[in-house]
Design a protein around this motif. Sequence first.
Motif, PDB file in Angstrom:
ATOM      1  N   GLU A  98       0.835  -1.199   0.000  1.00 14.59           N
ATOM      2  CA  GLU A  98       0.000   0.000   0.000  1.00 14.59           C
ATOM      3  C   GLU A  98       0.870   1.250   0.000  1.00 14.59           C
ATOM      4  OE1 GLU A  98      -2.724  -0.149   3.206  1.00 14.59           O
ATOM      5  OE2 GLU A  98      -3.518  -2.099   2.612  1.00 14.59           O
TER       6      GLU A  98
ATOM      7  N   ASP B 144      -8.464  -0.002  -0.569  1.00 14.59           N
ATOM      8  CA  ASP B 144      -9.217  -0.942  -1.401  1.00 14.59           C
ATOM      9  C   ASP B 144     -10.565  -1.247  -0.756  1.00 14.59           C
ATOM     10  OD1 ASP B 144      -8.656  -2.747   0.717  1.00 14.59           O
ATOM     11  OD2 ASP B 144      -6.820  -3.391  -0.293  1.00 14.59           O
TER      12      ASP B 144
ATOM     13  N   SER C 179      -9.472  -4.575  -6.519  1.00 14.64           N
ATOM     14  CA  SER C 179      -8.943  -4.474  -5.155  1.00 14.64           C
ATOM     15  C   SER C 179      -7.868  -5.522  -4.961  1.00 14.64           C
ATOM     16  CB  SER C 179     -10.041  -4.682  -4.109  1.00 14.64           C
ATOM     17  OG  SER C 179     -10.677  -3.476  -3.774  1.00 14.64           O
TER      18      SER C 179
ATOM     19  N   GLN D 164      -5.165  -4.454  -9.071  1.00 17.86           N
ATOM     20  CA  GLN D 164      -5.251  -3.048  -8.691  1.00 17.86           C
ATOM     21  C   GLN D 164      -3.895  -2.393  -8.956  1.00 17.86           C
ATOM     22  OE1 GLN D 164      -6.365  -2.421  -4.589  1.00 17.86           O
ATOM     23  NE2 GLN D 164      -6.619  -0.208  -4.860  1.00 17.86           N
TER      24      GLN D 164
ATOM     25  N   PHE E 232      -3.381   2.269  -5.410  1.00 17.35           N
ATOM     26  CA  PHE E 232      -3.939   1.746  -4.161  1.00 17.35           C
ATOM     27  C   PHE E 232      -4.644   2.827  -3.354  1.00 17.35           C
ATOM     28  CE2 PHE E 232      -1.257  -1.437  -5.783  1.00 17.35           C
ATOM     29  CZ  PHE E 232      -1.899  -2.619  -5.441  1.00 17.35           C
TER      30      PHE E 232
ATOM     31  N   PHE F 173      -8.783   3.459  -3.283  1.00 13.32           N
ATOM     32  CA  PHE F 173     -10.007   2.874  -3.813  1.00 13.32           C
ATOM     33  C   PHE F 173     -10.572   3.744  -4.929  1.00 13.32           C
ATOM     34  CE2 PHE F 173     -14.484   2.293  -4.314  1.00 13.32           C
ATOM     35  CZ  PHE F 173     -14.666   0.935  -4.171  1.00 13.32           C
TER      36      PHE F 173
END
Length: 138
Positions: free
Chosen positions: A2, A53, A91, A97, A100, A102
Amino acid sequence: MEERADDCVFCRIVRHDAEALILCEDEHVISFLPIRPEVYGHTIICPRLHYADIYDIPSPVLSAVVDSCKSHAQHYRKKINATGVNLLHASGVDGDQSVFHFHIHLFPRVKNDGLNTWPMLPGTLVDRKQMYSEMRLG
Ligand SMILES: [Zn+2]
């Protein structure tokens, strides 16, 4: 993996620290055009706050994002004569994804636009009842 909010390009857009063509902003949600639109009207819709996410985003914020998707779809039906819409979301690394923070991609659709946003998948040979018993909620 992340990103920290400080390093997040979508957070920079929210702070107006990165160049973006912002379509809409409200208390919870921001929408903007991607750098390289995939289709006419391609829109990215995300929460103003950094949630990595779908596992991370609080349900009320997710609801606000989805409500905004509906507002965009209704607006594009009138404004650019879209007659359909696809929403795409990823996600997690294994969900492909790439950013990171959402977000949901909205693709306006029109008749015979030639797009294939619903790709053929390989299918799977599984015991549906066993799968069902493992997947049931509650
Ligand atoms: Zn962010």
